[in-house]
Design a protein around this motif. Structure first.
Motif: not given
Length: 300
Positions: A16-19, A34-36, A47-52
């Protein structure tokens, strides 16, 4: 536009992009969140979400510019800019200037001046102070222009990786030409007092010093801070019997004609750029009032 860009390595394929943002770029959860929310995180310009889920060689971009407001009125006050890039601005603060508005000083501060500068130069920034100085201390102050730079430099400040050098003029001659003062500084629990004292109940405080020039009955001293306690240099030098010229809180009443504030100037900062990690060595000339004091002492 101020951005962070990074190509996804094979190591993060399928994750995931969050990692990726936390582990590879070292971004804080607060910044990522905040950026998400503001949709400022992109993969290959989308633009993507954090589970991408990431793929190798994709291009990740984080837009650091955030729409923010701050309750500080812009004021057209000249500022001495020593260094500026897309992430930070370092200014040489004048003596007798408050850094940030307070109940007592609601205008005329460095923050008011910076807000005007940002507005006139069309920069969407608020004032994020990385370092501060007393009203009567002149010299270099770091201000971050975005959340990322503030996070990185605050971390470096906590780890004592930002080297802060000061020049000061003290009464009398230091016993040694160079040395280290390692004495704890404590704030007494007295209502309304800002004065600090040397006391075992206080925090460990370390100042390295070196005499640069000796005069008839005074020394020009360079101080390198290892810790950053309130009034640290002033308290430490006074405790050795060498108060700073003009420092009425920890020293003597001076002739205001000679100098009207403590002769203390934050002349040097050595630190790494939050983005490029390039070493920055910034210096500010001695202000006019301290230069005049030095001339006076040379002629005594």
């Amino acid at each position: 536009m101020s951005t962070i860009k990074k190509v996804v390595s094979k190591e993060f394929e399928g994750r995931k992009i969050r990692e990726f943002l936390k582990e590879e770029l070292g971004l804080s959860s607060r910044l990522i969140r905040s950026a998400s929310i503001d949709k400022r995180i992109f993969v290959d310009n989308k633009s993507v979400k954090m589970n991408y889920i990431l793929k190798s060689n994709e291009k990740v971009l984080i837009d650091l510019v955030k729409e923010e407001t701050q309750n500080i009125d812009p004021e057209n006050i000249p500022i001495d800019i020593i260094y500026e890039d897309e992430d930070i601005i370092v200014v040489n603060k004048s003596p007798n200037m408050v850094v940030h508005p307070t109940k007592r000083y609601q205008s005329g501060t460095l923050a008011n001046a910076l807000m005007y500068y940002f507005k006139e130069s069309n920069q969407k920034c608020i004032v994020r102070l990385v370092s501060r100085l007393d009203m009567d201390t002149s010299g270099l102050i770091i201000v971050a222009k975005n959340q990322y730079a503030h996070m990185e430099l605050s971390k470096e400040m906590t780890l004592n990786n930002i080297e802060k050098r000061y020049l000061t003029v003290v009464h009398g001659h230091m016993a040694k030409e160079e040395g280290t003062i390692d004495l704890p500084i404590y704030r007494p629990e007295e209502e309304g007092t800002i004065r600090r004292v040397i006391d075992e109940r206080g925090q460990r405080s370390i100042t390295h010093y070196k005499v640069i020039e000796r005069f008839k009955d005074s020394d020009l001293v360079e101080c390198l801070l290892e810790t950053g306690r309130t009034h640290q240099i002033r308290v430490h030098l006074s405790s050795l019997g060498h108060p700073i010229w003009g420092d009425t809180l920890y020293g003597n009443e001076e002739d205001g004609e000679i100098i009207s504030r403590q002769a203390l100037h934050a002349y040097g900062l050595d630190f790494k750029s939050p983005r490029t990690k390039k070493e920055l060595k910034l210096r500010a000339n001695i202000p006019e009032d301290i230069a005049k004091l030095i001339e006076y002492l040379k002629e005594k």
